[in-house]
Scaffold this active site. Structure first.
Site, PDB file in Angstrom:
ATOM      1  N   HIS A  96      70.281  42.193  31.411  1.00 18.15           N
ATOM      2  CA  HIS A  96      70.577  42.416  29.990  1.00 18.15           C
ATOM      3  C   HIS A  96      69.250  42.633  29.236  1.00 18.15           C
ATOM      4  CE1 HIS A  96      71.683  41.767  25.813  1.00 18.15           C
ATOM      5  NE2 HIS A  96      72.914  42.119  26.176  1.00 18.15           N
ATOM      6  N   GLU A 163      73.545  50.119  27.956  1.00 17.59           N
ATOM      7  CA  GLU A 163      73.319  49.543  26.633  1.00 17.59           C
ATOM      8  C   GLU A 163      71.943  49.978  26.130  1.00 17.59           C
ATOM      9  OE1 GLU A 163      75.785  45.840  25.859  1.00 17.59           O
ATOM     10  OE2 GLU A 163      74.196  45.152  27.159  1.00 17.59           O
ATOM     11  N   GLY A 169      72.599  44.479  19.119  1.00 15.18           N
ATOM     12  CA  GLY A 169      72.323  43.345  18.236  1.00 15.18           C
ATOM     13  C   GLY A 169      72.196  43.720  16.765  1.00 15.18           C
ATOM     14  N   SER A 206      76.412  47.685  19.634  1.00 17.53           N
ATOM     15  CA  SER A 206      77.027  47.892  18.310  1.00 17.53           C
ATOM     16  C   SER A 206      78.407  48.551  18.383  1.00 17.53           C
ATOM     17  CB  SER A 206      76.103  48.728  17.411  1.00 17.53           C
ATOM     18  OG  SER A 206      74.912  48.031  17.156  1.00 17.53           O
TER      19      SER A 206
END
Ligand code: PGA
Length: 248
Positions: A96, A163, A169, A206
């Site tokens: 991640h 991502e 975030g 998002s």
């Protein structure tokens, strides 16, 4: 409608216990209504057992946000792939962006992938470029480097989460679906080169009710953060995605 769809959330660090319970309950209800969808929740490890018990008998996966890359003598505060396998973690994330940002990047992710593969743990490898770039070659370079460790490990059960770091975030900016579609094509080409052409590619960063309908038709699933944690968010974002996918 295209094949299987995945929909899940990584709940990170700060979400409270009761909110986790609500999300898993919502996933259980949705999974009964949509047997063609694989739902999953990746909570912090202290909540794993309780949520796994709650989800027992349903088709909702309960997984984990990370696995140790450390080897050698026993080490405090780390969680091994063997233990994750023993407790039945359904899906474990590696790479991640927020972990890569802490230095858990490059070869360390390769070690995590190897450990998960050794213990046959279903793996979600997160990849994505740091900065937005309209040059597909630059993105391809990043994807190749981040997926490179896959070439050196036996084929394990695997999914990819694309991502883009700049889109994740609070400070993240929702990506244009055309940009995302282009990246997914590039990732698919790398997977073909690795002999892993059937690997599911999820999208995250998002994702919200408004943009989920656009993303859901260009990938195999959505990986949602903040918008899944608000009351009814998990259900709302999923339904927006599913509706548009059903029409595609
Ligand atoms: P976000 O998080 O949806 O809140 O941007 C996504 C993620 O970090 O996986």
């Amino acid at each position: 409608m295209p094949s299987k769809f995945y929909f899940g959330t990584n709940t990170k660090r700060d979400l409270d216990r009761l909110s986790h319970i609500e999300i898993v309950k919502s996933a259980i209800v949705l999974s009964k209504q949509h047997p063609d969808v694989q739902f999953f929740v990746l909570p912090p490890d202290p909540l794993f057992g309780e949520l796994k018990t709650l989800a027992a008998g349903s088709n909702v996966w309960i997984g984990s946000q990370n696995v140790t890359y450390t080897t050698g003598p026993n080490l405090t505060g780390e969680v091994s792939a063997r233990l994750l396998s023993e407790v039945g973690s359904d899906l474990v994330m590696a790479g991640h962006a927020e972990r890569r940002g802490l230095g858990e990047d490059g070869p360390l992710v390769g070690i995590q992938l190897r450990k998960l593969s050794d213990h046959k743990v279903n793996t979600l490898l997160c990849i994505g470029e740091l900065e937005k770039t309209d040059d597909p070659k630059e993105r391809l370079q990043v994807f190749k480097a981040q997926m490179e460790p896959l070439g050196a490990i036996p084929k394990n059960p695997l999914m990819i989460a694309y991502e883009p770091v700049w889109s994740i975030g609070q400070s993240g900016e929702a990506a244009d679906p055309i940009y995302v579609a282009e990246s997914i094509k590039l990732i698919r080409s790398v997977l073909i080169g690795l002999n892993r052409s059937g690997t599911a590619i999820l999208y995250g960063g998002s994702v919200q009710e408004e943009n989920a309908p656009f993303y859901s038709v260009i990938c195999d699933g959505l990986f949602v953060g903040r918008s899944a944690w608000v009351e009814n968010g998990f259900k709302t974002v999923f339904e927006a995605a599913y509706k548009s996918r059903s029409k595609a």
